[in-house]
Write a protein that holds these residues in place. Structure first.
Motif, PDB file in Angstrom:
ATOM      1  N   ILE A 112      -4.993   1.315  -0.876  1.00  0.00           N
ATOM      2  CA  ILE A 112      -3.954   0.797  -1.770  1.00  0.00           C
ATOM      3  C   ILE A 112      -3.667  -0.664  -1.442  1.00  0.00           C
ATOM      4  N   GLU A 113      -3.583  -0.951  -0.165  1.00  0.00           N
ATOM      5  CA  GLU A 113      -3.336  -2.330   0.281  1.00  0.00           C
ATOM      6  C   GLU A 113      -4.401  -3.290  -0.252  1.00  0.00           C
ATOM      7  N   ASN A 114      -5.638  -2.828  -0.312  1.00  0.00           N
ATOM      8  CA  ASN A 114      -6.764  -3.689  -0.716  1.00  0.00           C
ATOM      9  C   ASN A 114      -7.125  -3.583  -2.188  1.00  0.00           C
ATOM     10  N   SER A 115      -6.383  -2.797  -2.964  1.00  0.00           N
ATOM     11  CA  SER A 115      -6.709  -2.613  -4.373  1.00  0.00           C
ATOM     12  C   SER A 115      -6.518  -3.917  -5.152  1.00  0.00           C
ATOM     13  N   LYS A 116      -7.593  -4.436  -5.703  1.00  0.00           N
ATOM     14  CA  LYS A 116      -7.517  -5.675  -6.478  1.00  0.00           C
ATOM     15  C   LYS A 116      -6.671  -5.475  -7.736  1.00  0.00           C
ATOM     16  N   GLU A 117      -6.828  -4.319  -8.354  1.00  0.00           N
ATOM     17  CA  GLU A 117      -6.116  -4.041  -9.603  1.00  0.00           C
ATOM     18  C   GLU A 117      -4.597  -3.977  -9.374  1.00  0.00           C
ATOM     19  N   LEU A 118      -4.187  -3.262  -8.335  1.00  0.00           N
ATOM     20  CA  LEU A 118      -2.761  -3.144  -8.043  1.00  0.00           C
ATOM     21  C   LEU A 118      -2.153  -4.492  -7.674  1.00  0.00           C
ATOM     22  N   ASN A 119      -2.836  -5.223  -6.816  1.00  0.00           N
ATOM     23  CA  ASN A 119      -2.290  -6.493  -6.359  1.00  0.00           C
ATOM     24  C   ASN A 119      -2.329  -7.565  -7.441  1.00  0.00           C
ATOM     25  N   LEU A 120      -3.275  -7.456  -8.346  1.00  0.00           N
ATOM     26  CA  LEU A 120      -3.295  -8.388  -9.478  1.00  0.00           C
ATOM     27  C   LEU A 120      -2.141  -8.092 -10.426  1.00  0.00           C
ATOM     28  N   GLU A 121      -1.936  -6.820 -10.717  1.00  0.00           N
ATOM     29  CA  GLU A 121      -0.872  -6.435 -11.652  1.00  0.00           C
ATOM     30  C   GLU A 121       0.517  -6.754 -11.092  1.00  0.00           C
ATOM     31  N   PHE A 122       0.702  -6.514  -9.778  1.00  0.00           N
ATOM     32  CA  PHE A 122       2.026  -6.686  -9.175  1.00  0.00           C
ATOM     33  C   PHE A 122       2.097  -7.893  -8.248  1.00  0.00           C
ATOM     34  N   ARG A 123       1.217  -8.865  -8.461  1.00  0.00           N
ATOM     35  CA  ARG A 123       1.273 -10.167  -7.774  1.00  0.00           C
ATOM     36  C   ARG A 123       1.274 -10.055  -6.247  1.00  0.00           C
ATOM     37  N   GLY A 124       0.396  -9.200  -5.714  1.00  0.00           N
ATOM     38  CA  GLY A 124       0.246  -9.081  -4.267  1.00  0.00           C
ATOM     39  C   GLY A 124       1.337  -8.287  -3.574  1.00  0.00           C
ATOM     40  N   TYR A 125       2.169  -7.622  -4.338  1.00  0.00           N
ATOM     41  CA  TYR A 125       3.325  -6.909  -3.778  1.00  0.00           C
ATOM     42  C   TYR A 125       2.922  -5.801  -2.808  1.00  0.00           C
ATOM     43  N   PHE A 126       1.843  -5.074  -3.119  1.00  0.00           N
ATOM     44  CA  PHE A 126       1.452  -3.958  -2.259  1.00  0.00           C
ATOM     45  C   PHE A 126       1.009  -4.436  -0.879  1.00  0.00           C
ATOM     46  N   LYS A 127       0.347  -5.538  -0.813  1.00  0.00           N
ATOM     47  CA  LYS A 127      -0.029  -6.108   0.486  1.00  0.00           C
ATOM     48  C   LYS A 127       1.213  -6.439   1.305  1.00  0.00           C
ATOM     49  N   LYS A 128       2.256  -6.904   0.640  1.00  0.00           N
ATOM     50  CA  LYS A 128       3.464  -7.331   1.342  1.00  0.00           C
ATOM     51  C   LYS A 128       4.131  -6.191   2.081  1.00  0.00           C
ATOM     52  N   PHE A 129       4.222  -5.005   1.457  1.00  0.00           N
ATOM     53  CA  PHE A 129       4.950  -3.941   2.142  1.00  0.00           C
ATOM     54  C   PHE A 129       4.052  -2.963   2.909  1.00  0.00           C
ATOM     55  N   LEU A 130       2.746  -3.123   2.807  1.00  0.00           N
ATOM     56  CA  LEU A 130       1.843  -2.237   3.551  1.00  0.00           C
ATOM     57  C   LEU A 130       1.244  -2.885   4.795  1.00  0.00           C
ATOM     58  N   LYS A 131       1.183  -4.210   4.832  1.00  0.00           N
ATOM     59  CA  LYS A 131       0.420  -4.905   5.871  1.00  0.00           C
ATOM     60  C   LYS A 131       0.971  -4.714   7.281  1.00  0.00           C
ATOM     61  N   SER A 132       2.256  -4.403   7.422  1.00  0.00           N
ATOM     62  CA  SER A 132       2.849  -4.301   8.762  1.00  0.00           C
ATOM     63  C   SER A 132       2.950  -2.877   9.286  1.00  0.00           C
ATOM     64  N   ILE A 133       2.411  -1.927   8.547  1.00  0.00           N
ATOM     65  CA  ILE A 133       2.496  -0.527   8.991  1.00  0.00           C
ATOM     66  C   ILE A 133       1.485  -0.271  10.104  1.00  0.00           C
ATOM     67  N   VAL A 134       1.955  -0.295  11.318  1.00  0.00           N
ATOM     68  CA  VAL A 134       1.238   0.001  12.570  1.00  0.00           C
ATOM     69  C   VAL A 134       0.005  -0.882  12.754  1.00  0.00           C
ATOM     70  N   GLY A 135      -1.090  -0.573  12.091  1.00  0.00           N
ATOM     71  CA  GLY A 135      -2.322  -1.340  12.255  1.00  0.00           C
ATOM     72  C   GLY A 135      -3.364  -0.899  11.242  1.00  0.00           C
ATOM     73  N   THR A 136      -4.448  -1.662  11.153  1.00  0.00           N
ATOM     74  CA  THR A 136      -5.481  -1.381  10.157  1.00  0.00           C
ATOM     75  C   THR A 136      -6.077   0.006  10.330  1.00  0.00           C
ATOM     76  N   GLN A 137      -6.354   0.387  11.585  1.00  0.00           N
ATOM     77  CA  GLN A 137      -6.959   1.704  11.829  1.00  0.00           C
ATOM     78  C   GLN A 137      -6.045   2.817  11.343  1.00  0.00           C
ATOM     79  N   PHE A 138      -4.747   2.655  11.576  1.00  0.00           N
ATOM     80  CA  PHE A 138      -3.774   3.654  11.140  1.00  0.00           C
ATOM     81  C   PHE A 138      -3.767   3.752   9.615  1.00  0.00           C
TER      82      PHE A 138
END
Length: 273
Positions: free
Chosen positions: A74-100
């Motif tokens: 979800i964090e890396n979805s181009k479609e979601l982040n394009l539609e919502f102007r990068g919003y999903f990256k903003k609230f997902l990027k700090s959740i623990v770590g990439t592996q998690f």
């Protein structure tokens, strides 16, 4: 670490649900990332991996996200982040770590109703619904208020709105720690209405309805609206922070989100000219 007696691979959703309700000690595993931190005794852990619930589907007016979709997808979805102007990256990027985030699922995160959830706060900033196997489709806000009966979360549904701008902020002791407080603010440029959400209070995310309304009426009411957040929502204390600290921090983060939205709106208007 939880104690699991049997891992059960569900054949379909009916099979998964029947197995789930056959014993109070049965549960859906999901990604299992938060579950593994508990000491829960589980009779049957139900695995949904074979049910093809890992997808992000875009339709004309909405996105449908399968419950087994990883937070990282979800964090890396181009479609979601394009539609919502990068919003999903903003609230997902700090959740623990990439592996998690590669393993944790959106369904498990939403269904568990964690009080510290970045995801619940971020999704409440949008027009979000959940689809339950037995309970049908309800708004995320309604779902968060519901008594947690046994059911299976099938999809997350997020409606598009080209007039919506959304921002997310959180306060953490360290970059990948759980949030002390988190907020999401969205603004509909057509209706001229703000939607303020505060989570990790340390309770489950909730809308600050009165504060949103008074700020929407007139931006000059901003300070008055921010003060309303403390009286409208419940704040508590735990080992991470005091009630007073969370109250004051929430005001700062909400104001920061609003200023970012305003700045973005002004820049876009300037570009239109």
């Amino acid at each position: 670490m939880f104690n699991l007696k049997e891992l059960y691979i569900a054949k379909d959703l009916n099979d998964a649900y029947d197995t789930l309700v056959s014993s109070k000690n049965n549960c859906v595993i999901g990604g299992g990332m938060w579950l593994k931190m508990s000491d829960r005794a589980i009779n049957k852990g139900i695995d949904l991996s074979n049910l093809n619930l890992n997808y992000i589907k875009e339709e004309e007016d909405k996105f449908i996200i399968g419950s087994m979709t990883s937070l990282r997808d979800i964090e890396n979805s181009k479609e979601l982040n394009l539609e919502f102007r990068g919003y999903f990256k903003k609230f997902l990027k700090s959740i623990v770590g990439t592996q998690f985030r590669n393993t944790a699922t959106i369904g498990g995160s939403v269904y568990s109703k964690f009080g510290f959830s970045d995801i619940s706060t971020g999704l409440l900033g949008l027009d979000t619904y959940v689809e339950l196997f037995r309970g049908g489709i309800v708004s995320l806000e309604e779902f968060n208020k519901m008594k947690l009966n046994k059911d299976i979360l099938v999809n997350i549904i997020i409606y598009k709105n080209e007039n919506l701008k959304a921002e997310y902020e959180s306060l953490r002791l360290s970059k990948t720690d759980l949030p002390l407080i988190n907020v999401a603010v969205s603004y509909d440029e057509k209706s001229k209405k703000y939607n303020i959400v505060v989570g990790a209070r340390p309770n489950l995310s909730k809308r600050a309805v009165k504060a949103s309304e008074i700020i929407s009426e007139n931006y000059n009411n901003l300070d008055k609206g921010l003060d309303l957040i403390s009286s409208e929502l419940d704040f508590g204390k735990n080992m991470r922070g005091s009630k007073e600290y969370r109250e004051e921090s929430s005001k700062i983060l909400v104001k920061r989100c609003i200023l970012k939205i305003m700045e973005d709106s002004y820049e876009n208007k300037g570009m239109d000219k």
